[in-house]
Design an enzyme around this catalytic site. Structure first.
Site, PDB file in Angstrom:
ATOM      1  N   GLY A 159       0.802  -1.219   0.000  1.00 40.34           N
ATOM      2  CA  GLY A 159       0.000   0.000   0.000  1.00 40.34           C
ATOM      3  C   GLY A 159       0.834   1.267   0.000  1.00 40.34           C
ATOM      4  O   GLY A 159       2.064   1.234  -0.144  1.00 40.34           O
ATOM      5  N   ASP A 206       1.218  -9.126   1.747  1.00 39.30           N
ATOM      6  CA  ASP A 206      -0.010  -8.423   1.338  1.00 39.30           C
ATOM      7  C   ASP A 206      -0.983  -9.482   0.816  1.00 39.30           C
ATOM      8  O   ASP A 206      -0.573 -10.610   0.515  1.00 39.30           O
ATOM      9  CB  ASP A 206       0.294  -7.395   0.232  1.00 39.30           C
ATOM     10  CG  ASP A 206      -0.758  -6.288   0.151  1.00 39.30           C
ATOM     11  OD1 ASP A 206      -0.483  -5.148   0.582  1.00 39.30           O
ATOM     12  OD2 ASP A 206      -1.881  -6.568  -0.344  1.00 39.30           O
ATOM     13  N   TYR A 266     -15.291   3.534   8.919  1.00 41.79           N
ATOM     14  CA  TYR A 266     -13.826   3.473   8.994  1.00 41.79           C
ATOM     15  C   TYR A 266     -13.340   4.086  10.310  1.00 41.79           C
ATOM     16  O   TYR A 266     -12.506   3.498  11.014  1.00 41.79           O
ATOM     17  CB  TYR A 266     -13.245   4.230   7.790  1.00 41.79           C
ATOM     18  CG  TYR A 266     -11.751   4.449   7.840  1.00 41.79           C
ATOM     19  CD1 TYR A 266     -10.860   3.396   7.679  1.00 41.79           C
ATOM     20  CD2 TYR A 266     -11.230   5.732   8.039  1.00 41.79           C
ATOM     21  CE1 TYR A 266      -9.490   3.612   7.715  1.00 41.79           C
ATOM     22  CE2 TYR A 266      -9.865   5.961   8.075  1.00 41.79           C
ATOM     23  CZ  TYR A 266      -8.992   4.893   7.908  1.00 41.79           C
ATOM     24  OH  TYR A 266      -7.637   5.107   7.950  1.00 41.79           O
ATOM     25  N   ARG A 318      -2.404  -9.001  -1.996  1.00 40.25           N
ATOM     26  CA  ARG A 318      -2.152  -8.934  -3.442  1.00 40.25           C
ATOM     27  C   ARG A 318      -0.783  -9.539  -3.749  1.00 40.25           C
ATOM     28  O   ARG A 318       0.092  -9.548  -2.896  1.00 40.25           O
ATOM     29  CB  ARG A 318      -2.157  -7.478  -3.917  1.00 40.25           C
ATOM     30  CG  ARG A 318      -3.508  -6.817  -3.805  1.00 40.25           C
ATOM     31  CD  ARG A 318      -3.452  -5.415  -4.388  1.00 40.25           C
ATOM     32  NE  ARG A 318      -2.898  -4.430  -3.472  1.00 40.25           N
ATOM     33  CZ  ARG A 318      -2.243  -3.339  -3.845  1.00 40.25           C
ATOM     34  NH1 ARG A 318      -2.004  -3.110  -5.120  1.00 40.25           N
ATOM     35  NH2 ARG A 318      -1.798  -2.467  -2.957  1.00 40.25           N
ATOM     36  N   ASP A 345      -3.158 -12.971   4.091  1.00 40.35           N
ATOM     37  CA  ASP A 345      -4.457 -12.319   4.297  1.00 40.35           C
ATOM     38  C   ASP A 345      -4.639 -12.156   5.804  1.00 40.35           C
ATOM     39  O   ASP A 345      -4.568 -13.146   6.542  1.00 40.35           O
ATOM     40  CB  ASP A 345      -5.559 -13.216   3.701  1.00 40.35           C
ATOM     41  CG  ASP A 345      -6.932 -12.559   3.762  1.00 40.35           C
ATOM     42  OD1 ASP A 345      -7.145 -11.651   4.589  1.00 40.35           O
ATOM     43  OD2 ASP A 345      -7.803 -12.973   2.969  1.00 40.35           O
TER      44      ASP A 345
HETATM   45  P1  NAD Z   1      -3.451   1.267   1.419  1.00 36.68           P
HETATM   46  O1  NAD Z   1      -4.883   1.075   1.100  1.00 36.68           O
HETATM   47  O2  NAD Z   1      -2.599   2.029   0.477  1.00 36.68           O
HETATM   48  O3  NAD Z   1      -2.763  -0.144   1.659  1.00 36.68           O
HETATM   49  C1  NAD Z   1      -3.380  -1.169   2.381  1.00 36.68           C
HETATM   50  C2  NAD Z   1      -2.844  -2.488   1.898  1.00 36.68           C
HETATM   51  O4  NAD Z   1      -3.542  -3.516   2.611  1.00 36.68           O
HETATM   52  C3  NAD Z   1      -3.091  -2.741   0.398  1.00 36.68           C
HETATM   53  O5  NAD Z   1      -1.870  -3.031  -0.240  1.00 36.68           O
HETATM   54  C4  NAD Z   1      -4.041  -3.923   0.367  1.00 36.68           C
HETATM   55  O6  NAD Z   1      -3.805  -4.804  -0.716  1.00 36.68           O
HETATM   56  C5  NAD Z   1      -3.760  -4.580   1.705  1.00 36.68           C
HETATM   57  N1  NAD Z   1      -4.871  -5.383   2.193  1.00 36.68           N
HETATM   58  C6  NAD Z   1      -6.196  -5.164   2.073  1.00 36.68           C
HETATM   59  N2  NAD Z   1      -6.905  -6.171   2.612  1.00 36.68           N
HETATM   60  C7  NAD Z   1      -5.991  -7.042   3.101  1.00 36.68           C
HETATM   61  C8  NAD Z   1      -6.091  -8.284   3.786  1.00 36.68           C
HETATM   62  N3  NAD Z   1      -7.271  -8.841   4.058  1.00 36.68           N
HETATM   63  N4  NAD Z   1      -4.952  -8.902   4.158  1.00 36.68           N
HETATM   64  C9  NAD Z   1      -3.745  -8.362   3.881  1.00 36.68           C
HETATM   65  N5  NAD Z   1      -3.587  -7.201   3.212  1.00 36.68           N
HETATM   66  C10 NAD Z   1      -4.705  -6.548   2.837  1.00 36.68           C
HETATM   67  O7  NAD Z   1      -3.390   1.897   2.885  1.00 36.68           O
HETATM   68  P2  NAD Z   1      -2.239   2.785   3.513  1.00 36.68           P
HETATM   69  O8  NAD Z   1      -2.490   4.203   3.128  1.00 36.68           O
HETATM   70  O9  NAD Z   1      -0.898   2.204   3.260  1.00 36.68           O
HETATM   71  O10 NAD Z   1      -2.634   2.682   5.057  1.00 36.68           O
HETATM   72  C11 NAD Z   1      -2.013   1.773   5.947  1.00 36.68           C
HETATM   73  C12 NAD Z   1      -2.590   2.002   7.342  1.00 36.68           C
HETATM   74  O11 NAD Z   1      -2.439   3.374   7.704  1.00 36.68           O
HETATM   75  C13 NAD Z   1      -4.089   1.709   7.455  1.00 36.68           C
HETATM   76  O12 NAD Z   1      -4.359   1.194   8.744  1.00 36.68           O
HETATM   77  C14 NAD Z   1      -4.732   3.073   7.340  1.00 36.68           C
HETATM   78  O13 NAD Z   1      -5.972   3.132   7.994  1.00 36.68           O
HETATM   79  C15 NAD Z   1      -3.696   3.925   8.052  1.00 36.68           C
HETATM   80  N6  NAD Z   1      -3.782   5.329   7.652  1.00 36.68           N
HETATM   81  C16 NAD Z   1      -3.443   5.729   6.394  1.00 36.68           C
HETATM   82  C17 NAD Z   1      -3.552   7.069   6.045  1.00 36.68           C
HETATM   83  C18 NAD Z   1      -3.199   7.563   4.682  1.00 36.68           C
HETATM   84  O14 NAD Z   1      -3.458   8.749   4.378  1.00 36.68           O
HETATM   85  N7  NAD Z   1      -2.603   6.759   3.824  1.00 36.68           N
HETATM   86  C19 NAD Z   1      -3.990   7.999   7.002  1.00 36.68           C
HETATM   87  C20 NAD Z   1      -4.376   7.548   8.245  1.00 36.68           C
HETATM   88  C21 NAD Z   1      -4.228   6.209   8.583  1.00 36.68           C
HETATM   89  N1  SER Z   2      -6.212   9.275   4.667  1.00 33.31           N
HETATM   90  C1  SER Z   2      -7.175   8.430   5.299  1.00 33.31           C
HETATM   91  C2  SER Z   2      -8.484   8.441   4.592  1.00 33.31           C
HETATM   92  O1  SER Z   2      -8.779   9.435   3.976  1.00 33.31           O
HETATM   93  C3  SER Z   2      -7.385   8.863   6.725  1.00 33.31           C
HETATM   94  O2  SER Z   2      -7.292   7.774   7.537  1.00 33.31           O
HETATM   95  O3  SER Z   2      -9.194   7.497   4.688  1.00 33.31           O
END
Ligand code: NAD
Ligand code: SER
Length: 301
Positions: free
Chosen positions: A12, A35, A134, A37, A46
């Site tokens: 991700g 992941d 969420y 994927r 998973d």
């Molecule tokens: P993302 O959606 O880019 O990546 C998530 C990854 O999880 C993906 O690669 C997806 O394939 C994988 N995934 C989905 N279902 C799955 C499963 N069942 N088993 C294993 N893998 C699975 O998300 P991100 O932006 O990298 O966020 C990572 C964490 O940070 C999350 O907990 C998110 O809530 C948190 N977060 C992100 C942001 C942001 O702006 N990116 C902000 C606040 C919090």
């Molecule tokens: N960047 C994230 C979202 O918009 C916040 O957790 O979902």
């Protein structure tokens, strides 16, 4: 023996950069990216597969888990049941495997824990009444962190801005998409209003915060360890457009708000991160213009 680090959701937006940073810090062989994927150099795991997690943690003698697998806000609101399963049950599965093997966990939270009743500058301690599913999953995850007997730490990440991997289906994705559209089309149609102000952070700051938090001795962490507020830079879309125009004076942006406006409006404008600053010395490096300059440098390189 150094740490053996399992990363879930490694493909991700955050995992793409966190894996590289962890490998640089602890050595390439120390990190196991996983992941759901498929991709080269990434194993399939998973987070709904409780047995599979326990086997991998045992077989690989895992010491630390960076648990990034989740559904973000926009995707989560379209699939609320799946969002609950992946975000909450996924963390429960990770905690169970960590408990059996004495692993530490990093489990990120989000500004989405706050709801419409939160002050516009979100304090560390305030009622958490999110209106999105969420956000509710993230509140429950923070509670799981605080009530489990495992060393788990979390950060309430703001919207993260980066160029190495696409944003993963969140409300704050506009602040990433706008750069790609600016460079390819000179124009972006934004799905939230021009005056929408949200807390944001450049990915380098987020990765550094993550590594720094995991270095802090347990006894120095207080009641915020389930999700420390951390601020980066907070700006409206209009201010982001003005900063982008320093690089591309002809750039234009129009506004067609969709359902994600409602999620954005339910979140605070800014974050009070005094507790993280006092307890473990958090300090962001990137302001709005610094972040925009870094995005253009990265995308044009
Ligand atoms: P993302 O959606 O880019 O990546 C998530 C990854 O999880 C993906 O690669 C997806 O394939 C994988 N995934 C989905 N279902 C799955 C499963 N069942 N088993 C294993 N893998 C699975 O998300 P991100 O932006 O990298 O966020 C990572 C964490 O940070 C999350 O907990 C998110 O809530 C948190 N977060 C992100 C942001 C942001 O702006 N990116 C902000 C606040 C919090
Ligand atoms: N960047 C994230 C979202 O918009 C916040 O957790 O979902």
């Amino acid at each position: 023996m150094g740490p053996r680090i399992l990363v879930t959701g490694a493909l991700g937006q955050i995992g793409t950069e966190l894996v590289v940073a962890l490998e640089a810090k602890h050595g390439r062989g120390s990190v196991i990216p996983t992941d759901v994927r498929e991709a080269p150099n990434c194993r399939i795991l998973d987070v709904m597969d409780a047995e599979g997690i326990i086997s991998m943690v045992n077989d690989e003698s895992v010491t630390d888990i960076y648990h990034l697998a989740a559904l973000l806000s926009a995707t989560g609101e379209r699939n609320p049941e799946l969002c609950w399963k992946i975000n909450v049950e996924g963390l429960e599965n990770i905690i169970a495997a960590a408990k059996a093997n004495n692993c530490r966990i990093f489990a990120p939270s989000s500004i989405a824990v706050f709801g419409p009743d939160c002050p516009s500058i979100a304090p560390q301690v305030t009622p958490l009444n999110p209106s999105t599913v969420y956000g509710k999953t993230k509140v429950v995850c923070e509670q799981l962190v605080m009530t489990s007997e495992v060393d788990i730490r979390g950060l309430r990440y703001p919207g993260l801005i980066s160029y190495k991997a696409p944003a993963g289906g969140g409300t704050t994705d506009y602040a990433v998409e706008i750069f790609h559209a600016a460079l390819s089309d000179g124009h972006y149609t934004c799905f939230v209003r021009e005056d929408t102000r949200l807390p944001m952070m450049y990915m380098d700051d987020a990765i550094r915060a993550t590594l720094e938090l995991m270095e802090v001795p347990t006894e120095k962490l207080g009641g915020a360890r389930g999700g420390y507020n951390i601020a980066g830079c907070s700006f409206t879309v209009g201010e982001l457009v003005a900063s982008i125009e320093r690089h591309l004076p002809e750039f234009t942006c129009t506004y067609e708000p969709d359902v994600r406006q409602k999620y954005a409006d339910s979140w605070p404008n800014d974050i009070d991160d005094d507790v993280a600053r006092m307890e473990w010395g958090w300090n962001p490096e990137f302001d709005l213009d610094g972040m925009v300059d870094a995005m253009f440098a990265g995308l044009q390189a």
